[in-house]
Design an enzyme around this catalytic site. Structure first.
Site, PDB file in Angstrom:
ATOM      1  N   TYR A   1      22.589 -53.079 -34.412  1.00  0.00           N
ATOM      2  CA  TYR A   1      23.645 -53.691 -35.320  1.00  0.00           C
ATOM      3  C   TYR A   1      23.377 -53.823 -36.759  1.00  0.00           C
ATOM      4  O   TYR A   1      24.298 -53.611 -37.441  1.00  0.00           O
ATOM      5  CB  TYR A   1      23.332 -55.440 -34.564  1.00  0.00           C
ATOM      6  CG  TYR A   1      24.145 -56.434 -35.294  1.00  0.00           C
ATOM      7  CD1 TYR A   1      25.436 -56.435 -34.923  1.00  0.00           C
ATOM      8  CD2 TYR A   1      23.638 -57.309 -36.203  1.00  0.00           C
ATOM      9  CE1 TYR A   1      26.283 -57.506 -35.477  1.00  0.00           C
ATOM     10  CE2 TYR A   1      24.170 -58.104 -36.884  1.00  0.00           C
ATOM     11  CZ  TYR A   1      25.706 -58.361 -36.536  1.00  0.00           C
ATOM     12  OH  TYR A   1      26.485 -59.151 -37.030  1.00  0.00           O
TER      13      TYR A   1
ATOM     14  N   SER B   1      27.554 -58.524 -42.839  1.00  0.00           N
ATOM     15  CA  SER B   1      26.311 -59.462 -42.302  1.00  0.00           C
ATOM     16  C   SER B   1      25.491 -59.315 -43.203  1.00  0.00           C
ATOM     17  O   SER B   1      24.996 -58.617 -43.843  1.00  0.00           O
ATOM     18  CB  SER B   1      25.985 -58.983 -40.851  1.00  0.00           C
ATOM     19  OG  SER B   1      24.870 -59.602 -40.396  1.00  0.00           O
TER      20      SER B   1
END
Length: 680
Positions: free
Chosen positions: A572, A559
Site C-alpha cells: 500500500y 496518503s
C-alpha cells in the site's frame, strides 16, 4: 369548488407536459377571478398569470404573478407608446395584489388586456410553422377559417397586448390567434374551454401540415451527409465534443449537451439544411437560447477527423466575425455590451448537434429549442417557405434591456460553475463526499465506481433537487485497472457534459500485511488499482483537457503513507508513493497546457471508508492493539490536533485546491497533524 388558481395550475400542467404544445419554460397561461381584499373586505378582480422564467409543466402557485385587474387595465391610460413600452414592465409592480407573487413577465399585458377569463399563450411547433411561413396570414385563414385570426409580428410587450385585445373584440367568433413569427394565443370563458381551444388550434395545425405538406420539405438526401452508424457516430461525437466545447468557450466557459435524435440527423442529411440553418430561428424563446443562427460544419460525415477539426476552427473564427458584425449592424449607444460571439448550437452532419450553456440544463434546453426550430422549419417548408422575423427584430429582443435586467437579477455563479468533475471511487467514502462537495460548489459531476449501484445512488442523491438528475450528476461503472473501461468512462463523461475539467483519482484499496506475508498478487492488485489506475485515468482525461484547450486539473488522493514508513504496509505504501510521484511528474509535463496536478495526503479516514470497512480497519486495529470501532479515536489521539479526519475534510481540501489557480505539483496533508509525515 375548484379555485381559479387550482384550475390554472391544472391546465398549465396538462399543456406543459406535452412538448407538442409548448417548449420548456415557454409560453404562459392566466386566469381571472375575484378574491377578498384584506384591507376593504370587498371583492376585488384579480389575474393570476405565470411569472417570468417559469415552466408551465411544473408551475406552482409560488410561480404565479398576482395582479389587480383594474389597475392593470388602467395602465392603458398612461401607456406612452411603442417607443417607451419597456417602461410598462416596471409599472406592473404597482398593480400587484398583496406581495404580488412571482415577477410578471413581458407577456402580462397580453393576458390582462384581453377580455377573457382564461388566456393561454403557447409556442407549439405546428403553430410557429404557420407563424413563420411566408404566406402565414393566408394559411391561417385557409386552415382555421374565422375561428383563428392572424396578428402581424410585433415584439412581445404592452402594444402586442393591445393589438390582441383589439383583434379579439373585432372578431367575437374567434377562439384565438396566430402571432406572426412567434406562436399562438387562445382564450375561453372557462379554463376547460381555454385549454380545449388551445389544443384545437395546435392539433388542427398539425393535421393540416401532415395532410397537405410536401413529403421532403428539407429537399433530397445530400450524398455523404447521411447519419453514421451508431458506434461510429458516438465515437466521432466523443472525439469532437471537447474540441467544439473549447471553441464555444472562447468568451466564457460552457457546459455542453449532445443530441442525435432522428429530427436532427435527418435535417443535417438533407440538401436544404445549410440554407435553412443560416436563416436562424424565429420564436423569441428559441433564439434567446440558440442565438440567431447555429454554426454548421460543411464537410461530409466521414471526412477525416483532422480535416474536421481544422475546418471547425476556421468556421468558428468566421462565426465570431459575423456575430460581431451582426451586433455592430444593429447596436445603438444604449444597447447592452455584446455578451459573447461564440455559437450556442453547433451542427455536425452525420453526427448530431452540440449545444452549450452556462450549466447543463441551459445547454440541454438550448438543444431542445433547436429541435423545436427544426420542426418549425419542416412545417413551414412543407406548406410554404420558411420566413423568420427580420434580423433587426431578433437583435432588438436578444439585446433587449429587459432581458439584460433579467440576467442581472440572476444569482452569481458558484465557484465551480461550468466545471466537469470526474471522481473515481465515487460510490462511497472520500469519493462520495468529494462528489457531493464539488456539485454543491457548482460542478457537474461524473461519479465513477466499480460498484455501479453505489455510484448511481450517490448521483441520484446529488441530483435530487435538480430538474433532472443528469443535469447535475451521472454515474458510470469503471474498474480503473482496465484500460478499455477507463477509456469508456472518460468518453461517457465527455458525452454527458462536453468534456472533463477536474479529475479526482480516489479509487483505492489496501491490504495490511508484512513484507513476508505479502504475495505478488497482493502487490500487483494494489499497484494496479492505485498506481496503474491513476495513470490510466490521468492519461485519458489529459487527452480531453488538451483537446479542449481550457486548462484543467488533476487531484490525486494519495496518503500519509506515501511519505511515512509504517509497519505491515509495504504494498500500500509503495503504491501511494507511486501516486505521489505521478503528481510531480504530471505537473511538470502538463503545465504547458494549463493543466494543474496536485495531491492530498489523508490519514486515518475511518468513518464511511470503503477501504477500512473491507478489512483494512481490522488489520490496522490489530497492528496498533486497539478495538476496531475505536480506530478513528486512536488515529485522532496520535495527531497534533487530536481530531478525527472525516471524508468531508478531504472533500473540502479538494475544493480548496481548485481555488489555488497558481499552484501545481503540491501535496497537502489532511491528517490532523502527523509530524512524522511532514513533507520535507
Amino acid at each position: 369548488m375548484t379555485s381559479p388558481v387550482e384550475k390554472l395550475l391544472g391546465r398549465s400542467h396538462a399543456l406543459g407536459a406535452d412538448p407538442r404544445n409548448t417548449n420548456f419554460a415557454g409560453g404562459n397561461a392566466s386566469a381571472k377571478g375575484t378574491a377578498k381584499d384584506p384591507v376593504t373586505g370587498s371583492d376585488v378582480e384579480l389575474m393570476w398569470v405565470k411569472g417570468s422564467g417559469g415552466d408551465l409543466g411544473t408551475l406552482t402557485e409560488a410561480g404565479l404573478a398576482v395582479l389587480r385587474l383594474d389597475r392593470l387595465r388602467a395602465l392603458t391610460g398612461v401607456y406612452p407608446g411603442v417607443e417607451r413600452e419597456d417602461e410598462m414592465v416596471a409599472a406592473f409592480d404597482f398593480c400587484a395584489f398583496g406581495k404580488g407573487g412571482a415577477a410578471p413577465s413581458i407577456d402580462t399585458a397580453m393576458h390582462g388586456l384581453v377580455e377573457a377569463a382564461h388566456v393561454d399563450h403557447l409556442h407549439p411547433d405546428a403553430g410557429i410553422a404557420i407563424a413563420t411561413a411566408a404566406d402565414g396570414e393566408e394559411l391561417t385563414t385557409r386552415i382555421f377559417g374565422e375561428r383563428v385570426v392572424w396578428v402581424p409580428w410585433r415584439r412581445p410587450g404592452f402594444q402586442l397586448g393591445l393589438d390582441i385585445a383589439a383583434i379579439k373584440k373585432a372578431n367575437p367568433q374567434a377562439i384565438g390567434c396566430i402571432l406572426g413569427g412567434h406562436g399562438i394565443t387562445a382564450w375561453g370563458d372557462t379554463s376547460e374551454e381555454c385549454e380545449a381551444n388551445s389544443l384545437w388550434i395546435i392539433r388542427t395545425a398539425e393535421a393540416y401540415i401532415a395532410e397537405h405538406g410536401k413529403a421532403d420539405p428539407f429537399g433530397p438526401v445530400k450524398p455523404g451527409y447521411e447519419p453514421l452508424p451508431e458506434d461510429e457516430r458516438l465515437a466521432r461525437a466523443a472525439a469532437l465534443f471537447p474540441v467544439i466545447r473549447g471553441l464555444a468557450s472562447t468568451d466564457a466557459p460552457q457546459v455542453g449537451h449532445y443530441t442525435a435524435t432522428d429530427e436532427v440527423l435527418e435535417f443535417l442529411s438533407r440538401a436544404e439544411h445549410p440554407r435553412l440553418a443560416a436563416l436562424g430561428t424565429s420564436c423569441p424563446d428559441h433564439f434567446l437560447r440558440t442565438k440567431v443562427a447555429p454554426l454548421v460544419l460543411d464537410l461530409p460525415a466521414d471526412a477525416p477527423l483532422d480535416d474536421v477539426v481544422t475546418r471547425l476552427g476556421e468556421l468558428h473564427a468566421a462565426y465570431r466575425e459575423e456575430y460581431a458584425a451582426y451586433y455592430n449592424r444593429h447596436a445603438t449607444p444604449e444597447s447592452p455590451a455584446m455578451r459573447g460571439a461564440d455559437p450556442a448550437i453547433v451542427l455536425v452532419p452525420g453526427v448530431g448537434m452540440f449545444s452549450f450553456g452556462k450549466d447543463k440544463q441551459t445547454a440541454r434546453v438550448a438543444g431542445e429549442f433547436y429541435v423545436n426550430a427544426i420542426n418549425v422549419m419542416r412545417g413551414a417548408e412543407a406548406l410554404s417557405t420558411y420566413a423568420p422575423i427580420e434580423e433587426s427584430e431578433k437583435f432588438r429582443i436578444e439585446y433587449w434591456e429587459l432581458e439584460e435586467a433579467k440576467l442581472r437579477r440572476m444569482p452569481a455563479p458558484k465557484p465551480l460553475a461550468t466545471r466537469v468533475a470526474l471522481i473515481t471511487g465515487g460510490g462511497s467514502g472520500i469519493g462520495a463526499a468529494t462528489a457531493r462537495k464539488l456539485a454543491a460548489e457548482g460542478a457537474c459531476v461524473v461519479v465513477a465506481d466499480r460498484d455501479l449501484a453505489a455510484a448511481e445512488k450517490v448521483a441520484a442523491e446529488i441530483g435530487a433537487k435538480a430538474y433532472r438528475v443528469e443535469d447535475v450528476a451521472v454515474a458510470v461503472a469503471v474498474d480503473v485497472t482496465d484500460e478499455a473501461q477507463v477509456i469508456a468512462a472518460v468518453r461517457a463523461a465527455v458525452l454527458a457534459f462536453g468534456g472533463v475539467d477536474l479529475v479526482v483519482n480516489n479509487a483505492g484499496l489496501s491490504l495490511s500485511r508484512s513484507l513476508l506475508e505479502t504475495s505478488v498478487a497482493d502487490w500487483d492488485l494494489q499497484h494496479d488499482v492505485m498506481a496503474r489506475g491513476s495513470f490510466l485515468v490521468s492519461r485519458e482525461s489529459a487527452r480531453v483537457m488538451i483537446d479542449q484547450s481550457m486548462g484543467g486539473e488533476i487531484v490525486y488522493i494519495a496518503s500519509k503513507n506515501a511519505v511515512f514508513a509504517g509497519p505491515n504496509n509495504v504494498a500500500y505504501g509503495a503504491a501511494k508513493a507511486d501516486q505521489a510521484h505521478q503528481v510531480r511528474l504530471l505537473a511538470a509535463e502538463l503545465g504547458q497546457y494549463g493543466i494543474r496536478v496536485n495531491g492530498i495526503n489523508p490519514d486515518g479516514v475511518v468513518r464511511g471508508s470503503g477501504i477500512f470497512a473491507s478489512g483494512w480497519g481490522a488489520n490496522r486495529a490489530a497492528v496498533y492493539g486497539v478495538e476496531e470501532e475505536k480506530l478513528g479515536e486512536y488515529y485522532a489521539q496520535r495527531t497534533l490536533l487530536k481530531r478525527e479526519v472525516l471524508p468531508e475534510h478531504i472533500a473540502g481540501a479538494v475544493f480548496q485546491l481548485t481555488q489555488l489557480t497558481q499552484t501545481t505539483g503540491l501535496h497537502i496533508p489532511v491528517d490532523a497533524g502527523v509530524a512524522a509525515a511532514f513533507l520535507r
